[in-house]
Enzyme design. Structure first.
Site, PDB file in Angstrom:
ATOM      1  N   TRP A   1      17.510 -37.813 -16.175  1.00 12.48           N
ATOM      2  CA  TRP A   1      16.354 -37.111 -15.630  1.00 12.48           C
ATOM      3  C   TRP A   1      15.083 -37.800 -16.108  1.00 12.48           C
ATOM      4  CZ3 TRP A   1      17.422 -33.834 -11.903  1.00 12.48           C
ATOM      5  CH2 TRP A   1      18.639 -33.177 -11.903  1.00 12.48           C
TER       6      TRP A   1
ATOM      7  N   ARG B   1      11.010 -23.989  -5.452  1.00 17.12           N
ATOM      8  CA  ARG B   1      12.085 -23.824  -4.458  1.00 17.12           C
ATOM      9  C   ARG B   1      12.283 -22.357  -4.100  1.00 17.12           C
ATOM     10  NH1 ARG B   1      17.305 -27.657  -5.943  1.00 17.12           N
ATOM     11  NH2 ARG B   1      16.256 -29.691  -5.838  1.00 17.12           N
TER      12      ARG B   1
ATOM     13  N   GLU C   1       0.823  -1.204   0.000  1.00 13.56           N
ATOM     14  CA  GLU C   1       0.000   0.000   0.000  1.00 13.56           C
ATOM     15  C   GLU C   1       0.863   1.263   0.000  1.00 13.56           C
ATOM     16  OE1 GLU C   1      -2.069  -2.907   2.938  1.00 13.56           O
ATOM     17  OE2 GLU C   1      -0.105  -2.645   2.007  1.00 13.56           O
TER      18      GLU C   1
ATOM     19  N   THR D   1      18.859 -39.429  10.710  1.00 14.88           N
ATOM     20  CA  THR D   1      18.632 -39.962  12.056  1.00 14.88           C
ATOM     21  C   THR D   1      19.925 -40.220  12.823  1.00 14.88           C
ATOM     22  OG1 THR D   1      16.640 -41.044  11.203  1.00 14.88           O
ATOM     23  CG2 THR D   1      17.431 -41.750  13.366  1.00 14.88           C
TER      24      THR D   1
ATOM     25  N   GLY E   1      13.111 -38.945  -1.359  1.00 14.87           N
ATOM     26  CA  GLY E   1      12.805 -40.162  -2.093  1.00 14.87           C
ATOM     27  C   GLY E   1      11.543 -40.831  -1.592  1.00 14.87           C
TER      28      GLY E   1
END
Length: 369
Positions: A163, A177, A46, A216, A290
Site C-alpha cells: 500500500w 465509497r 422535519e 471497451t 489507474g
C-alpha cells in the site's frame, strides 16, 4: 443549525437520490426534538424531529438544513406536518433547488409561519454538493480520488501499489465509497488488482456503491470479485459497440448489467456515460481508476472534485506508474486548475482536496449559485 448539520451527515450515503437532511426543534432555548433523513423513502428530517418533540413542537422553532419540501413524493409534504405541529418559526440553511420540492418556505410564510434562510448555508451546500449538482445538470457529481508518492507515482515499474498510503488514508477512502452512488475503475485496474470495490468500515453500517467498470472490449473475467460479490449494489460493465454477444449474455445471466456506449478517440465516451448514469438516478460517482482512467476523466471534463492523498515516499525514478498517463496539456493555460483547496494531515499522509475550476460554474463557488 450546526447540530442539524451533524445529524444530516448521519444519512450521507443512504438517502440518494434524495439529499441528506437534518432538523432540530428548539423551544425556549432548549433542543426538544432531533431528526434526520435516514434512507430514501423514509420519513424526512422535519417529520422525525417534530415527532421526537411531540407536543413541545407547538410554538417552537425548527432549524433544518434544507428548505422543507412542499410536494407529495414518497412521503407527504413536510410543510403540512410543520403547520399541523404548530411550529412558529422555520429557519433553513439553504433553499431547495429541485423545482418539484421548492416553495416550502414561501408556503409556510403565507400560512403565518415566520421563515428565514441562509444560516450556515455554505456548510449545508457542501454536505449536499452532489445533490445540488445533479438537480441542475442531471449527471453525477464526480470525485476523482488519487493516492501517490511525493514524486507522483501510484505503483512501481512492476505494478506493486499495495500500500502506498497509510491505513488512515485507506479508511478515509472507504468512507467516501460509503457516501457515493457508484465507484468507477478501468479494466486495467480490474485485471491487475481484482478489486472488490465494496465499502468496508469496521463497526459501522455502510452501503456499497454500484460498481462501474470501463471495459471497451468486454475483457472482464467472469469470476472477477466485482461479479462474485454478495452485495445488493449492482455491477455495471460499460463497454463499446461490437462486443461478443455470447459473453454479454453470460454476464447478464450473472446479474451483471452491460451498458453499451459510443467511443471517442478510440476510448469510451465518458461524457455520454455520465448522461446514462444520470438517467439511472446516480447523483455521485467516485473515480478510483489507474493513470489512464484518471487522465481520461480529467480530459473529458467530468471531474468536479479532486481528493488527492500524498504519501511520504519517493520511488526515485521515472519508471514507476504515473498518477496521470497519456498526453497532457501542452500549455500551462490549458492545465486543470483547482479552487477552494484544503490541505490536511491524515495519519502520515497529506490530503489535498479541491474543486476543478469549470466554465459552467455560475459564480465563484462550486455550487453554481
Amino acid at each position: 443549525m450546526a447540530l442539524a448539520l451533524a445529524l444530516a451527515a448521519r444519512g450521507k450515503g443512504f438517502t440518494s437520490p434524495n439529499p441528506c437532511v437534518g432538523a432540530v426543534v428548539v423551544k425556549n432555548g432548549e433542543v426538544v426534538g432531533r431528526g434526520w433523513h435516514r434512507a430514501y423513502g423514509a420519513a424526512h428530517a422535519e417529520v422525525m424531529a417534530i415527532d421526537d418533540a411531540g407536543t413541545a413542537a407547538k410554538d417552537a422553532d425548527l432549524f433544518v438544513t434544507l428548505e422543507p419540501c412542499n410536494h407529495f413524493g414518497k412521503t407527504p409534504p413536510c410543510t403540512h406536518k410543520i403547520l399541523a405541529a404548530g411550529i412558529r418559526r422555520v429557519v433553513a440553511a439553504c433553499p431547495d433547488p429541485n423545482p418539484k420540492a421548492a416553495g416550502g418556505l414561501s408556503f409556510l410564510s403565507q400560512n403565518g409561519v415566520e421563515v428565514g434562510c441562509g444560516l450556515l448555508q455554505d456548510q449545508a451546500e457542501t454536505l449536499i454538493e452532489d445533490f445540488l449538482w445533479y438537480v441542475r445538470h442531471r449527471t453525477p457529481f464526480v470525485i476523482l480520488k488519487c493516492a501517490a508518492t511525493l514524486d507522483g507515482r501510484i505503483a512501481t515499474s512492476t505494478g506493486e501499489s499495495q500500500w502506498i498510503t497509510c491505513e488512515q488514508s485507506r479508511a478515509f477512502g472507504h468512507k467516501i465509497r460509503g457516501q457515493v452512488d457508484a465507484i468507477l475503475v478501468g479494466s486495467g485496474t480490474l485485471h491487475a488488482d481484482n478489486p472488490s470495490l465494496t465499502c468496508r468500515i469496521p463497526g459501522k453500517n455502510s452501503q456499497d456503491p454500484a460498481r462501474v467498470i470501463l471495459d471497451t472490449r468486454l475483457t472482464i473475467c467472469e469470476d472477477a470479485n466485482v461479479i462474485q460479490q454478495a452485495s445488493t449494489a449492482p455491477t455495471i460493465v460499460v463497454t463499446g459497440p461490437d462486443v461478443p454477444l455470447e459473453k454479454k449474455d453470460r454476464l447478464l445471466r450473472k446479474n451483471v448489467q452491460v451498458l453499451e456506449i459510443g467511443l471517442k478517440n478510440n476510448r469510451l465516451d465518458l461524457c455520454q456515460l455520465m448522461v446514462k448514469l444520470g438517467k439511472l438516478s446516480m447523483t455521485s460517482l467516485l473515480v478510483e481508476g489507474g493513470g489512464t482512467v484518471a487522465a481520461s476523466a480529467l480530459s473529458a471534463g467530468i471531474v468536479n472534485k479532486l481528493v488527492y492523498f500524498v504519501a511520504p515516499r519517493l520511488m526515485g525514478g521515472s519508471d514507476g506508474k504515473a498518477v496521470f498517463e497519456g498526453k497532457g496539456a501542452e500549455k500551462l493555460t490549458d492545465a486543470v486548475t483547482l479552487e477552494q483547496m484544503t490541505v490536511t494531515r491524515v495519519g502520515q499522509d497529506i490530503l489535498v482536496q479541491g474543486y476543478v475550476k469549470r466554465a459552467d460554474r455560475l459564480s465563484k463557488n462550486h455550487f453554481g449559485r
